[in-house]
Design a protein around this motif. Structure first.
Motif, PDB file in Angstrom:
ATOM      1  N   GLY A 396      -7.656   9.459  15.406  1.00 47.92           N
ATOM      2  CA  GLY A 396      -6.346  10.025  15.128  1.00 47.92           C
ATOM      3  C   GLY A 396      -5.237   9.207  15.759  1.00 47.92           C
ATOM      4  O   GLY A 396      -5.461   8.202  16.429  1.00 47.92           O
ATOM      5  N   ARG A 397      -3.995   9.693  15.569  1.00 47.00           N
ATOM      6  CA  ARG A 397      -2.829   8.970  16.065  1.00 47.00           C
ATOM      7  C   ARG A 397      -2.623   9.266  17.549  1.00 47.00           C
ATOM      8  O   ARG A 397      -2.700  10.401  17.979  1.00 47.00           O
ATOM      9  N   SER A 398      -2.351   8.199  18.316  1.00 47.27           N
ATOM     10  CA  SER A 398      -2.273   8.350  19.764  1.00 47.27           C
ATOM     11  C   SER A 398      -1.074   7.590  20.315  1.00 47.27           C
ATOM     12  O   SER A 398      -0.745   6.485  19.846  1.00 47.27           O
ATOM     13  N   ALA A 399      -0.439   8.152  21.328  1.00 52.53           N
ATOM     14  CA  ALA A 399       0.670   7.475  22.008  1.00 52.53           C
ATOM     15  C   ALA A 399       0.183   6.316  22.864  1.00 52.53           C
ATOM     16  O   ALA A 399       1.000   5.517  23.349  1.00 52.53           O
ATOM     17  N   ASP A 400      -1.142   6.183  23.053  1.00 48.04           N
ATOM     18  CA  ASP A 400      -1.679   5.050  23.808  1.00 48.04           C
ATOM     19  C   ASP A 400      -1.661   3.760  22.989  1.00 48.04           C
ATOM     20  O   ASP A 400      -1.863   2.676  23.552  1.00 48.04           O
ATOM     21  N   TRP A 401      -1.497   3.883  21.700  1.00 51.11           N
ATOM     22  CA  TRP A 401      -1.341   2.725  20.826  1.00 51.11           C
ATOM     23  C   TRP A 401       0.011   2.855  20.128  1.00 51.11           C
ATOM     24  O   TRP A 401       0.346   3.926  19.610  1.00 51.11           O
ATOM     25  N   ARG A 402       0.782   1.767  20.091  1.00 53.60           N
ATOM     26  CA  ARG A 402       2.097   1.768  19.454  1.00 53.60           C
ATOM     27  C   ARG A 402       2.215   0.586  18.492  1.00 53.60           C
ATOM     28  O   ARG A 402       1.711  -0.505  18.771  1.00 53.60           O
ATOM     29  N   LYS A 403       2.877   0.813  17.367  1.00 49.75           N
ATOM     30  CA  LYS A 403       3.148  -0.272  16.415  1.00 49.75           C
ATOM     31  C   LYS A 403       4.650  -0.494  16.372  1.00 49.75           C
ATOM     32  O   LYS A 403       5.444   0.445  16.276  1.00 49.75           O
ATOM     33  N   ILE A 404       5.037  -1.761  16.467  1.00 51.95           N
ATOM     34  CA  ILE A 404       6.446  -2.137  16.528  1.00 51.95           C
ATOM     35  C   ILE A 404       6.697  -3.158  15.428  1.00 51.95           C
ATOM     36  O   ILE A 404       6.202  -4.290  15.487  1.00 51.95           O
ATOM     37  N   HIS A 405       7.434  -2.755  14.418  1.00 55.29           N
ATOM     38  CA  HIS A 405       7.650  -3.607  13.247  1.00 55.29           C
ATOM     39  C   HIS A 405       8.750  -4.633  13.511  1.00 55.29           C
ATOM     40  O   HIS A 405       9.799  -4.305  14.070  1.00 55.29           O
ATOM     41  N   ALA A 406       8.505  -5.869  13.080  1.00 55.19           N
ATOM     42  CA  ALA A 406       9.547  -6.889  13.104  1.00 55.19           C
ATOM     43  C   ALA A 406      10.272  -6.877  11.765  1.00 55.19           C
ATOM     44  O   ALA A 406      11.484  -6.703  11.702  1.00 55.19           O
ATOM     45  N   ALA A 407       9.500  -7.059  10.685  1.00 51.85           N
ATOM     46  CA  ALA A 407      10.077  -6.831   9.365  1.00 51.85           C
ATOM     47  C   ALA A 407      10.173  -5.326   9.190  1.00 51.85           C
ATOM     48  O   ALA A 407       9.229  -4.599   9.484  1.00 51.85           O
ATOM     49  N   ARG A 408      11.288  -4.845   8.708  1.00 56.27           N
ATOM     50  CA  ARG A 408      11.511  -3.411   8.628  1.00 56.27           C
ATOM     51  C   ARG A 408      10.770  -2.813   7.439  1.00 56.27           C
ATOM     52  O   ARG A 408      10.687  -3.418   6.374  1.00 56.27           O
ATOM     53  N   GLU A 409      10.217  -1.639   7.627  1.00 55.22           N
ATOM     54  CA  GLU A 409       9.619  -0.864   6.551  1.00 55.22           C
ATOM     55  C   GLU A 409      10.194   0.546   6.616  1.00 55.22           C
ATOM     56  O   GLU A 409      10.394   1.089   7.712  1.00 55.22           O
ATOM     57  N   ALA A 410      10.477   1.119   5.465  1.00 58.71           N
ATOM     58  CA  ALA A 410      11.028   2.474   5.442  1.00 58.71           C
ATOM     59  C   ALA A 410      10.702   3.118   4.106  1.00 58.71           C
ATOM     60  O   ALA A 410      10.279   2.460   3.148  1.00 58.71           O
ATOM     61  N   ARG A 411      10.919   4.433   4.054  1.00 57.03           N
ATOM     62  CA  ARG A 411      10.672   5.211   2.844  1.00 57.03           C
ATOM     63  C   ARG A 411      11.997   5.435   2.132  1.00 57.03           C
ATOM     64  O   ARG A 411      12.993   5.813   2.752  1.00 57.03           O
ATOM     65  N   PHE A 412      11.980   5.224   0.809  1.00 51.14           N
ATOM     66  CA  PHE A 412      13.179   5.445   0.014  1.00 51.14           C
ATOM     67  C   PHE A 412      12.804   6.246  -1.221  1.00 51.14           C
ATOM     68  O   PHE A 412      11.694   6.095  -1.767  1.00 51.14           O
ATOM     69  N   VAL A 413      13.716   7.071  -1.664  1.00 54.50           N
ATOM     70  CA  VAL A 413      13.489   7.863  -2.857  1.00 54.50           C
ATOM     71  C   VAL A 413      13.886   7.029  -4.082  1.00 54.50           C
ATOM     72  O   VAL A 413      14.877   6.289  -4.050  1.00 54.50           O
ATOM     73  N   ILE A 414      13.083   7.120  -5.130  1.00 56.30           N
ATOM     74  CA  ILE A 414      13.376   6.385  -6.366  1.00 56.30           C
ATOM     75  C   ILE A 414      14.385   7.190  -7.171  1.00 56.30           C
ATOM     76  O   ILE A 414      14.146   8.365  -7.489  1.00 56.30           O
ATOM     77  N   VAL A 415      15.508   6.561  -7.513  1.00 59.91           N
ATOM     78  CA  VAL A 415      16.583   7.280  -8.200  1.00 59.91           C
ATOM     79  C   VAL A 415      16.840   6.747  -9.604  1.00 59.91           C
ATOM     80  O   VAL A 415      17.688   7.294 -10.322  1.00 59.91           O
ATOM     81  N   GLY A 416      16.134   5.685 -10.022  1.00 60.32           N
ATOM     82  CA  GLY A 416      16.345   5.151 -11.362  1.00 60.32           C
ATOM     83  C   GLY A 416      15.653   3.826 -11.536  1.00 60.32           C
ATOM     84  O   GLY A 416      14.908   3.362 -10.661  1.00 60.32           O
ATOM     85  N   PHE A 417      15.909   3.198 -12.680  1.00 58.92           N
ATOM     86  CA  PHE A 417      15.304   1.893 -12.951  1.00 58.92           C
ATOM     87  C   PHE A 417      16.138   1.146 -13.975  1.00 58.92           C
ATOM     88  O   PHE A 417      16.965   1.721 -14.686  1.00 58.92           O
ATOM     89  N   THR A 418      15.924  -0.160 -14.024  1.00 61.37           N
ATOM     90  CA  THR A 418      16.588  -1.012 -15.016  1.00 61.37           C
ATOM     91  C   THR A 418      15.603  -1.375 -16.113  1.00 61.37           C
ATOM     92  O   THR A 418      14.390  -1.273 -15.948  1.00 61.37           O
ATOM     93  N   SER A 419      16.133  -1.808 -17.237  1.00 57.94           N
ATOM     94  CA  SER A 419      15.289  -2.170 -18.375  1.00 57.94           C
ATOM     95  C   SER A 419      14.549  -3.466 -18.093  1.00 57.94           C
ATOM     96  O   SER A 419      15.073  -4.366 -17.417  1.00 57.94           O
ATOM     97  N   PRO A 420      13.314  -3.608 -18.597  1.00 55.55           N
ATOM     98  CA  PRO A 420      12.567  -4.861 -18.388  1.00 55.55           C
ATOM     99  C   PRO A 420      13.166  -5.988 -19.211  1.00 55.55           C
ATOM    100  O   PRO A 420      13.753  -5.760 -20.279  1.00 55.55           O
ATOM    101  N   ALA A 421      13.027  -7.198 -18.728  1.00 58.89           N
ATOM    102  CA  ALA A 421      13.527  -8.376 -19.430  1.00 58.89           C
ATOM    103  C   ALA A 421      12.371  -9.300 -19.736  1.00 58.89           C
ATOM    104  O   ALA A 421      11.366  -9.329 -19.041  1.00 58.89           O
TER     105      ALA A 421
END
Length: 893
Positions: A396-421
């Protein structure tokens, strides 16, 4: 399968008395090599290269050196079957080759010249991409050898590096980790794990058997900032698939977090797990595939994981080999190590993992998290892991192990799309949003270029939906199609944003219900994501959490995510990016992984490989017109213009799928040559990233290979005097060129000059596809002969440099099928980084200088000269018969 080539091998061995394979499997189709350390009558190394479906073999008595100054004798022996790449063990005494043998190295072998021709002529040039041996090597047969089987093995002074800093290479097996001496001791009853087992008896490790399928992974909690603490270990956070690697008496498994056994997908890791000489073990670690620059690439890993055909998987195991980075040892023999401290577990882990090979020890650094994090940021890696040195392994998840991102990762909601080309399916890009305060602290100019969708969408606690940009990379075809189906069920008039979003008919809006995980570099001043990459959909309520096969590689992918959980990122952290980025068309195209951008290619000017790539990207609109549909030949300089170079006609085989190649039959080699065809800026960036400086092309195109588009007169000032290479004055080159131009103008034949970029001038005469190569050569010879007769004190058609008597040589012989010319706008490997520059005839005069046309000046010149003065070479259709008649009348008069 070339069975006849294995007759000598089989005649020397008895299948009932030796454990060696006897052949039958087909070749890999990609080219592999193996080096075996063999303690026979005399200890030696066996180098085996896959050529023609078998392993062509040399015995190297005094070892293989990574030092280019060492020239090692290599004795050519009988061919071996391809299955021999995995063989290690003990050949019984008294049998042919009796003695211990280990797999010292294994990997990909890329032939840089025709291997069959090289075997016949006695010279092989090849690149090795192994776990120990990396770089370009040459095998040269000794003309005065006693038996005719003596060769020299030489490492070229380009590319590659030894495994260890002191220049030595580990003598142990990359599969079992054993030395040849230990292999013999094991045959006599010694257990390689006895030292580890003895050490564990002195610890509190419980005596119980651990079933890997019942182990719960220990997971890390996220942390924003790096830190220093002597009580913690810090490791690189690798961008791969988290798995448990285990084996029981040689029966191996590779389990994902969902219990899926991925062993069939990674035969390169499987062969190493099965060879580890321990009764039972469980390793926790990360499966990684590296890109060309040596960085972990999640995209390359995903591509391998999607393969299903055994043949494709086998090839990929050599073309894009995987590594298992072990960072924890959970069980060994009949001991459960999970109650030991991390520092204890890793002490025993180091004794289990080989020094080099597919299974690697993931190094750690004690106490210094901040310095490691800064280095990771500079390298563009994913981040770091922090683990308490005294931590037990708890599921399971433990405070004894930590992950520290250099490249940022985040969650975003999908709100639309563009037409394929173009040929893209599904959609072009996804529009993304995140929730934050209605009066978010976005920059004042964030709305300057965007059209707003009216209204405000308030979420829980008064949160509003903010537009954060679009993502168009990271998708495969299946994802594009499947996601588009889901999006079509969610279409709406448009989410209400608190900040402006794009307007227009090309945008389709959807209800904000689906959540995507996105990696990005930073948030721009306008509040948009910079360089976003789609990593995958996250489960929302009503869906099953996690990927079906456990191969999503995301540690937090098992939790449900609400759209309103997608919050505006705070404290965006900038990261370094490649100085050269190319948008390829049509999408989707995998990102180009660039390497060694800071390597100096032109020492005097300090121009780098990155400068070369930037130039070819920027000059693409002009250069590509002369490369379109033409076979392209590279000259690669991996270490810059002062290093060694090699000529490359045949595409190496590891190029991305979107890099076009065409097979053209070579009469000389009696085989197909797979030429690059550069028809996209990304292809130029790809070949420049290979270290290709000059680009040479055919005069004809695929589809009409026997009909050249131009006739070439190459004005070469080089000649020899008393054995020394000297040059005619450049003013003489200019005079000869102007004489050719005047002659062509007089007879009604269009002509176009360009600098060679080196020391001469090329005059190109358009043919409009009206002649074949022999006729083109005859035309060039006629023009060259006429000019040489007109200015005999300046021009000659004598090919021998010693006979040119200081004159400019008019080379007309280059007009032949498969003959090459340096492409307009191509860079040359000479001081100043000069370029082959299209010219107007008015510029061909006393002031003309090669040094005026370089990678620094040429892009601006190309824009200023629009349209290109050389374009007529591709479009003109002159009246050749009338021109020849006029020339005949002139000569007769």
């Amino acid at each position: 399968m070339p069975r006849g080539r294995l007759e000598e091998y089989r005649e020397k061995r008895a299948s009932e008395r030796t454990p060696e394979p006897f052949g039958g499997a087909p070749g890999t189709g990609v080219g592999v090599f193996v080096v075996q350390l063999h303690a026979a009558t005399r200890r030696h190394y066996d180098l085996r290269l896959e050529i023609g479906g078998v392993l062509v073999s040399w015995a190297v008595p005094k070892g293989i050196s990574a030092d280019p100054a060492d020239r090692k004798l290599a004795v050519h022996v009988e061919d071996h079957p391809v299955e021999y790449i995995e063989f290690e063990g003990v050949i019984p005494a008294g049998e042919y080759g009796g003695g211990e043998m280990i797999v010292w190295d294994i990997g990909r072998c890329i032939m840089l010249e025709d291997p069959e021709e090289g075997l016949e002529k006695g010279k092989l040039l090849f690149e090795l991409r192994g776990h120990k041996l990396k770089g370009v090597w040459t095998l040269v047969r000794l003309e005065k050898g006693e038996t005719g089987k003596e060769w020299l093995l030489i490492r070229e002074r380009r590319g590659g590096h030894p495994i260890l800093e002191d220049g030595s290479l580990p003598e142990s097996s990359i599969l079992s980790g054993l030395t040849v001496e230990q292999m013999g001791e094991r045959e006599r009853g010694w257990y390689p794990g006895e030292e580890v087992a003895a050490g564990l008896e002195e610890t509190r490790a419980a005596e119980r058997t651990v079933d890997p399928s019942e182990v719960r992974f220990m997971l890390a909690q996220p942390r924003e900032e790096a830190f220093d603490d002597p009580a913690w270990h810090f490791e690189l956070k690798l961008d791969g698939y988290r798995m448990l690697a285990s084996a029981v008496e040689g029966e191996a498994s590779l389990l994902t977090r969902n219990g899926h056994d991925a062993l069939p997908t990674f035969p390169d890791i499987a062969r190493a797990l099965r060879k580890l000489p321990f009764r039972r073990f469980i390793l926790d670690g990360e499966v990684v595939v590296h890109d060309a620059a040596g960085y972990p690439s999640f995209r390359h890993l995903q591509k391998r994981a999607r393969l299903s055909r055994p043949h494709d998987i086998r090839q990929a195991s050599f073309v894009a080999p995987a590594s298992f980075y072990a960072f924890d040892l959970l069980a060994f023999d009949d001991r459960d190590l999970r109650d030991l401290s991390l520092s204890e577990r890793r002490r025993f882990l180091r004794d289990v993992v080989p020094e080099a090979g597919p299974i690697c020890f993931s190094e750690h650094f004690e106490g210094c998290g901040e310095a490691l994090f800064r280095q990771v940021q500079e390298m563009g890696l994913e981040g770091i892991m922090a683990k308490r040195a005294d931590s037990r392994y708890i599921g399971g998840r433990s405070a004894d192990w930590r992950k520290i991102h250099a490249a940022r990762e985040a969650r975003f909601v999908i709100v639309g799309f563009t037409s394929p080309a173009g040929s893209r399916t599904g959609f072009g890009a996804l529009h993304l949003g995140a929730y934050g305060p209605a009066e978010s602290a976005l920059p004042a100019d964030a709305t300057a270029s965007a059209g707003a969708v009216s209204g405000t969408a308030a979420g829980e606690d008064g949160l509003a939906l903010h537009y954060v940009g679009r993502v168009g990379t990271g998708f495969d075809d299946n994802t594009l199609i499947e996601l588009r189906t889901r999006l079509d069920d969610l279409t709406s008039d448009g989410p209400a944003f608190a900040t402006p979003a794009p307007a227009g008919d090309d945008h389709t809006w959807v209800e904000p219900e689906l959540v995507a995980e996105i990696r990005y570099k930073e948030i721009t001043e306008g509040g948009l994501l910079r360089h976003p990459v789609f990593l995958g959909l996250l489960p929302v309520p009503g869906e099953t959490a996690g990927d079906a096969d456990g191969n999503d590689g995301r540690e937090d992918g098992t939790e449900y995510v609400l759209p309103t959980d997608c919050r505006l990122p705070r404290d965006p952290r900038a990261a370094l990016t490649d100085p050269v980025r190319v948008d390829t068309s049509p999408p989707p195209v995998e990102e180009l992984s660039l390497s060694n951008l800071d390597k100096v290619f032109w020492p005097e000017e300090r121009y780098t490989k990155g400068d070369l790539i930037t130039y070819y990207r920027d000059i693409a609109p002009w250069l590509l017109k002369f490369l379109e549909d033409r076979p392209l030949v590279l000259t690669r300089y991996p270490d810059g213009i002062d290093g060694k170079s090699f000529f490359q006609k045949n595409a190496p085989g590891f190029q991305p799928e979107w890099v076009r190649t065409e097979a053209i039959w070579s009469e000389g080699s009696e085989r197909d040559i797979h030429y690059f065809i550069a028809d996209d800026p990304a292809v130029l960036v790809f070949v420049a990233n290979l270290g290709a400086i000059p680009l040479h092309v055919w005069a004809s195109r695929v589809g009409s290979l026997d009909r050249p588009d131009w006739c070439l007169l190459d004005l070469d000032p080089k000649h020899k005097r008393d054995g020394e290479e000297v040059y005619a004055p450049f003013g003489d080159v200019v005079e000869v060129a102007r004489t050719i131009g005047a002659l062509c103008g007089e007879i009604g034949l269009p002509s176009y000059p360009k600098t060679s970029g080196s020391s001469g001038i090329h005059v190109m005469i358009p043919l409009g596809g009206q002649l074949d190569y022999e006729q083109s050569r005859q035309l060039a010879q006629l023009l060259a002969t006429t000019v040489a007769a007109e200015i005999p004190d300046r021009a000659t058609i004598i090919r021998n440099p010693s006979g040119r008597d200081g004159k400019v040589y008019i080379d007309y012989v280059q007009n032949g099928r498969g003959r090459l010319v340096v492409a307009p706008y191509s860079v040359r490997p000479r001081a100043g980084a000069t370029v082959s520059a299209p010219l107007r005839w008015a510029e061909v005069g006393e002031e003309l200088s090669m040094e005026d046309f370089t990678i620094r000046t040429m892009p601006e010149r190309a824009r200023a000269l629009e349209p290109d003065p050389l374009l007529g070479v591709l479009s003109d259709e002159p009246d050749l018969m009338a021109a020849l008649d006029a020339l005949q009348r002139r000569l007769a008069g």
